[in-house]
Design a protein around this motif. Structure first.
Motif, PDB file in Angstrom:
ATOM      1  N   ASP A 212      54.694 -16.323  49.314  1.00 14.44           N
ATOM      2  CA  ASP A 212      55.529 -15.257  48.764  1.00 14.44           C
ATOM      3  C   ASP A 212      56.983 -15.520  49.154  1.00 14.44           C
ATOM      4  O   ASP A 212      57.302 -16.549  49.772  1.00 14.44           O
ATOM      5  N   ALA A 231      48.964 -19.593  45.873  1.00 14.85           N
ATOM      6  CA  ALA A 231      49.395 -18.274  45.389  1.00 14.85           C
ATOM      7  C   ALA A 231      49.752 -18.326  43.904  1.00 14.85           C
ATOM      8  O   ALA A 231      49.482 -17.370  43.155  1.00 14.85           O
ATOM      9  N   PHE A 232      50.343 -19.428  43.461  1.00 14.54           N
ATOM     10  CA  PHE A 232      50.672 -19.544  42.041  1.00 14.54           C
ATOM     11  C   PHE A 232      49.414 -19.702  41.200  1.00 14.54           C
ATOM     12  O   PHE A 232      49.313 -19.141  40.100  1.00 14.54           O
ATOM     13  N   ALA A 235      47.942 -16.463  40.606  1.00 11.36           N
ATOM     14  CA  ALA A 235      48.703 -15.745  39.584  1.00 11.36           C
ATOM     15  C   ALA A 235      48.347 -16.241  38.183  1.00 11.36           C
ATOM     16  O   ALA A 235      48.235 -15.445  37.240  1.00 11.36           O
ATOM     17  N   ASN A 240      49.376 -13.297  35.568  1.00  8.02           N
ATOM     18  CA  ASN A 240      50.697 -12.746  35.905  1.00  8.02           C
ATOM     19  C   ASN A 240      51.603 -13.782  36.559  1.00  8.02           C
ATOM     20  O   ASN A 240      52.358 -13.482  37.488  1.00  8.02           O
ATOM     21  N   PHE A 244      54.882 -13.347  39.121  1.00  4.01           N
ATOM     22  CA  PHE A 244      54.849 -13.951  40.465  1.00  4.01           C
ATOM     23  C   PHE A 244      56.112 -14.778  40.705  1.00  4.01           C
ATOM     24  O   PHE A 244      56.747 -14.673  41.765  1.00  4.01           O
ATOM     25  N   SER A 247      59.051 -12.724  41.404  1.00  2.00           N
ATOM     26  CA  SER A 247      59.031 -12.086  42.722  1.00  2.00           C
ATOM     27  C   SER A 247      59.595 -12.999  43.807  1.00  2.00           C
ATOM     28  O   SER A 247      59.908 -12.539  44.912  1.00  2.00           O
TER      29      SER A 247
END
Length: 249
Positions: A212, A231-232, A235, A240, A244, A247
């Protein structure tokens, strides 16, 4: 000039690199995902070559790679997908995968395809450094393709000297000895390691555990930037990915 070199020449801090497997979630998603990443201001992209037996990948990336393979993704299909990418994609592109895939494809054929579609570098964690230097380094250099090397908290100072001399493009600074997908835990020992690598005469990006904006900024404070993968991919799975990426700004 190689686009990776150009990037680090023009931007020394807060470089954002994103990793995703080719052919995920759907086989034909590779180019649309690249375009999204460029549109959202990502600096560098590592395109994963899906492989059945990944060594360093956590469960999320393993699952995504399996889905890509089940979709029918192969290295040749990836090159076919990328053949017109440079008509719109200007950011540096790296292929990340395992040596068996490249060796089976044929090293000369692989490098020729990389040149043809505009690949700037590769990350091959299981290609032994000595083997690379003795047998393949000249070929990679002739093709203008950087072989990005990895360092870990367990890399000895003696080994680090060898890696620094052999490295090109940048160093991939693995934050932890565990697999991808965990959280980056701050500690003096880890920060000392980051500072030691950052002091070398080559740019570095930190990967593993960056998920993040907060963890990205923390990692980037010790290096030229950081890499986000798991994390990607989550997403992408949820649909989404654009939100992401926004953000992280």
């Amino acid at each position: 000039m190689n686009r990776i070199d150009q990037l680090f020449q023009n931007k020394q801090k807060d470089i954002l690199s994103i990793y995703f497997p080719a052919g995920y979630p759907k086989l034909e998603d590779t180019l649309p995902t690249l375009q999204l990443l460029q549109d959202k201001g990502v600096d560098l992209v590592e395109i994963g070559i899906p492989f059945s037996d990944p060594l360093a990948d956590g469960p999320v990336i393993q699952t995504a790679a399996k889905q890509a393979l089940d979709n029918g993704m192969t290295l040749q299909i990836l090159f076919d997908q990328l053949k017109d990418a440079r008509k719109s994609i200007t950011m540096p592109l790296i292929l990340m995968g395992y040596w068996n895939t490249v060796y089976k494809f044929g090293v000369d054929a692989f490098l020729a395809e990389c040149q043809k579609v505009g690949i700037d570098g590769v990350i091959l964690p299981d290609l032994p450094l000595e083997e690379y230097q003795e047998e393949y380094k000249a070929k990679f250099e002739a093709a203008g393709v950087h072989n990005v090397l990895l360092v870990t908290p367990q890399t000895t100072d003696k080994r680090l000297v060898t890696i620094e001399k052999a490295a090109s493009g940048f160093l991939y600074m693995v934050s932890t000895a565990s697999t991808t997908g965990g959280a980056l835990q701050a500690s003096k020992e880890r920060e000392d390691y980051f500072k030691k690598i950052a002091a070398l005469d080559i740019p570095s990006l930190i990967g593993f555990g960056i998920h993040d904006k907060v963890s990205f900024q923390h990692a980037a404070s010790f290096s030229n930037g950081a890499i986000i993968g798991t994390a990607f991919i989550k997403a992408l799975e949820k649909g989404n990915a654009a939100e992401f990426l926004e953000s992280l700004q």
